[in-house]
Design an enzyme around this catalytic site. Sequence first.
Site, mmCIF file in Angstrom:
data_model
loop_
_atom_site.group_PDB
_atom_site.id
_atom_site.type_symbol
_atom_site.label_atom_id
_atom_site.label_comp_id
_atom_site.label_asym_id
_atom_site.label_seq_id
_atom_site.Cartn_x
_atom_site.Cartn_y
_atom_site.Cartn_z
ATOM 1 C CG HIS A 126 -4.811 5.038 4.394
ATOM 2 N ND1 HIS A 126 -4.312 4.551 3.220
ATOM 3 C CD2 HIS A 126 -3.744 5.533 5.072
ATOM 4 C CE1 HIS A 126 -3.000 4.760 3.172
ATOM 5 N NE2 HIS A 126 -2.623 5.345 4.284
ATOM 6 C CD GLU A 141 0.327 6.913 5.703
ATOM 7 O OE1 GLU A 141 1.479 6.900 6.166
ATOM 8 O OE2 GLU A 141 -0.271 5.868 5.358
ATOM 9 C CB CYS A 161 -3.348 -0.096 -2.335
ATOM 10 S SG CYS A 161 -3.430 1.538 -3.070
ATOM 11 C CG ASP A 165 -1.790 1.206 1.338
ATOM 12 O OD1 ASP A 165 -2.444 1.529 0.337
ATOM 13 O OD2 ASP A 165 -1.828 1.869 2.398
ATOM 14 C CB SER A 166 0.248 4.856 -0.371
ATOM 15 O OG SER A 166 -0.830 5.003 0.526
ATOM 16 C CB CYS A 182 -9.211 4.597 0.625
ATOM 17 S SG CYS A 182 -7.553 4.978 1.245
#
Length: 267
Positions: free
Chosen positions: A187, A153, A74, A11-12, A185
């Site tokens: 997240h 994040e 992701c 993932d990012s 998403c």
Amino acid sequence: MGKESPIGIFDSGVGGLTVVKSLLERLPGESFVYFGDTAHVPYGNKTEEQLMSYARNILSFLIDKGVKAVVVACGTHSSITLPRLEGQYSFPMLGVVKAGARSANRLSRNYKIGVIATQATVSSQAYTREIQIINPSCEVFEAACHKFVPLIESGVLEGEEIQGAIREYIAPLLENRVDSLVLGCTHYPFLSSPIKEFAGCDIELVDPSFETIEELRDILIRDNLFNDSGDSPIRQFYVSGNDESFYKVGRVLLGDMIQSVKRAALD
Ligand code: DGL
């Protein structure tokens, strides 16, 4: 590559840890290598070509680690790069979008489904497409939520800023009378509690990670790759950029299971 080889997950940043959480619950015997591309977070505003180049680099890294399968943890990569990469590698690869679409279809009663995701995912319309492949009469309302990923994040999971963003993005979806909301998403399950509080208990929140891990389990069994050795699994975490916030936020979700985070620059 064999049964005891690790699973690659990427993932990012910390978002894919919501998928790791489901993996730990459902497939606790599997080893894995997690890659958080924190040098390039957020992904939501990147072009298709940028995302393709990140995906190829990460997959080469995971191949060097000897992975037996890859979970694209992701929503953005699952929507945009996975359809182009599928079939180009010798191991199974799966993403979160098809799984999320299946769960949403199962949970919705009025066939009005909301999807919140990154700008890139929403622009691709991948969720609408996959949901309507299963049930063409479903109405899908998508909203891009660019404020969430940078906040998550940096470890901001509650408070005024989060609540303001939730109001801004989710109120219009509720006006369309959606009865289920896909956290499109990876997240966003970090924000499940404040989202639920705002949306109310009549709305089903859909976290695609559960169904994704079910699908992974079926694939591992089908391909004779399920790790039934009984040996202690090895769990490794790598990032391409900031490792401190990954460690801090990651431990909010997974606790002290994250012992260390290593840096690996890929470009
Ligand atoms: N967690 C990712 C997703 O599911 C990436 C979010 C981002 O970096 O913008 O889309």
